[in-house]
Every structure is written in C-alpha cells, then in structure tokens.
Scaffold this active site. Sequence first.
Site, PDB file in Angstrom:
ATOM      1  N   PRO A  32       0.820  -1.214   0.000  1.00 21.04           N
ATOM      2  CA  PRO A  32       0.000   0.000   0.000  1.00 21.04           C
ATOM      3  C   PRO A  32       0.851   1.260   0.000  1.00 21.04           C
ATOM      4  CG  PRO A  32      -0.853  -1.593   1.564  1.00 21.04           C
ATOM      5  CD  PRO A  32       0.461  -2.137   1.083  1.00 21.04           C
ATOM      6  N   GLU A  33       0.458   2.226  -0.827  1.00 21.86           N
ATOM      7  CA  GLU A  33       1.152   3.494  -0.910  1.00 21.86           C
ATOM      8  C   GLU A  33       0.304   4.560  -0.222  1.00 21.86           C
ATOM      9  OE1 GLU A  33       2.505   4.270  -4.911  1.00 21.86           O
ATOM     10  OE2 GLU A  33       3.036   2.177  -5.242  1.00 21.86           O
TER      11      GLU A  33
END
Length: 293
Positions: free
Chosen positions: A2-3
Amino acid sequence: MPELPEVETVRRGLDPFLTGATINEVKLNRPNLRFPFPINMAKRLEGQTIQHVGRRAKYLVVELSSREKLLAHLGMSGSFKVGQYVPDADARVHKQKLSPKHDHVAMRLTHPTKGEVELIYNDPRRFGYMDLIAEDGPNKHLDHLGPEPLSNQFSADHLATRFTGKKSPVKTGLLDQRIVAGLGNIYVCEALFEMCIDPFKPMADLAKAHQKDPVLLDGLTQAIKRTLMIAIEAGGSTLKDFKNAQGDLGYFQHQFRVYGREGEICVHDGCGTRIERRVLSGRSTFMCPTCQS
C-alpha cells in the site's frame, strides 16, 4: 505494498470509529508481526482514549491519551477490519472474508456515538508491523522522512535542491522517502508519464533545467499531487490484497495510464507506441519509450 493513497483511504475509514473511542481490551494472537510487538503493548493500550487518527507517509499514526502514538505499517498484505462489536465470534461478519487465522491483533473499543466497536488487524504475510512511541520523543520510523507530497513544503524548489548533484535516476529520487514521504512505484510511474519525463533521467539534469526554466519540476510536483488526490478519491488502487477498513476495493487501478499496461498502446493522442516495462533498482518501471524519451 500500500502506498500513500491506500493508507490515507484506510485512515479515513477508521477515523469515524476510532477518534474519541476508549480501548477496553487488546488481544495479541502472536508475539510478533514482521518485528516483535512493543513491550507490554496490550497493557499500554488498554484504558487509553484515541485522540486522533493520522497518517505520516505510509504509516497510520494513532494518538493516545497516554501521550504515546501507535504506529502501524500495513506491509504487503496487512489490513484493518472495523465494525460493530459482536460478542459471539461466529456471528461476526466482515466484507473482507479474510481467514481469521491471520487476525493477529484484536481490539474492543467503546465509541461515544457508535457504541461497542471491534478493530482487527489481519495480515497473512505478516510483513506489517506496529510500534508505540512517545509523543514528543525521537521516532526512528518518521524522523528521517521528507515532506508530505500533498503539503506546501513539497515544491519544485525542494526537489531541485535535493536533486542537485545526484546522478541517480529521477524515479529513484522520488521513491527515496528522505526526499519525499509516501510515494511508491505506482504513483511515481503515473506522474512521470503525465509529464513525459524519462524515469531513468538523472536527478541532476532536472535540477539544472530548473535553474533555467522551472516549468518542468513545477509540473512534476503538481502532477504528483494531482495523481495522489485522484487516487485517494477513488479509494486507492487494489492490485491484489488491498481493501479499505470496510472491506471495499480501491478503484484507481482502472485509471492507470501506464502502470501495469506493458504491451498496450500509449494513451497519448497520436503516439501509437506500446508501453514498456523496464527494471530500475529491482522494481518494474512502466513507461512510453516515445513520449518519455
């Protein structure tokens, strides 16, 4: 992994259930994730009121009444599930449909308006981690980070200063959390494509160009901000594991113009070139060899 948009999406989903809630019970179903849990983590959390649910880079930052902060990194497959507390475990229903054998942390909270709330951290690969830190003390996770890309501190002048004299590729620089915090592979690829910048172009070249004409780096910072904002509004990107706190998927992947589109035709009008995947620092880099030459 996840960014920033995915973590911000999770933060927004958790905030209505957690802010103002008191933590009644914490159950750790194993001694560690990627790293061991903090010493006496359960006891340090129980009885505390959650004052704020924030985000820094790719970390969730939960501020507690004890003046400690709970930091959580989702790793590769971590996710939080939040919902109304049900005493009978067999009656609990979550959209995620994740195996309960990977529920490594479970909390029971009381919220002033939502009543009894259950918060579960599930992580099949156990690559995520949690830590408890003093509110005003040194922070090994966050102290080295650069400015948030959506903040006023992230600017063309900031990039030019940090890029000066650096021979490494611009994509490497944008992924360096010391230069800008929270960017990841997906959104860097997308922003560089929007500005027709070669990911392999040396940072120093962009810094020199900025001295003569600030348009390119100004455009790049705005493209990064714009890409992130659109992704957040779409709930982030779901490539494999990511779901928000309510179990819903992100949808920004349907708007990718270059990432993951190897072999497809460039979306720029009149280009006609096929998107290529190249490897940079061990990561897949998607680009148009014509538009980004």
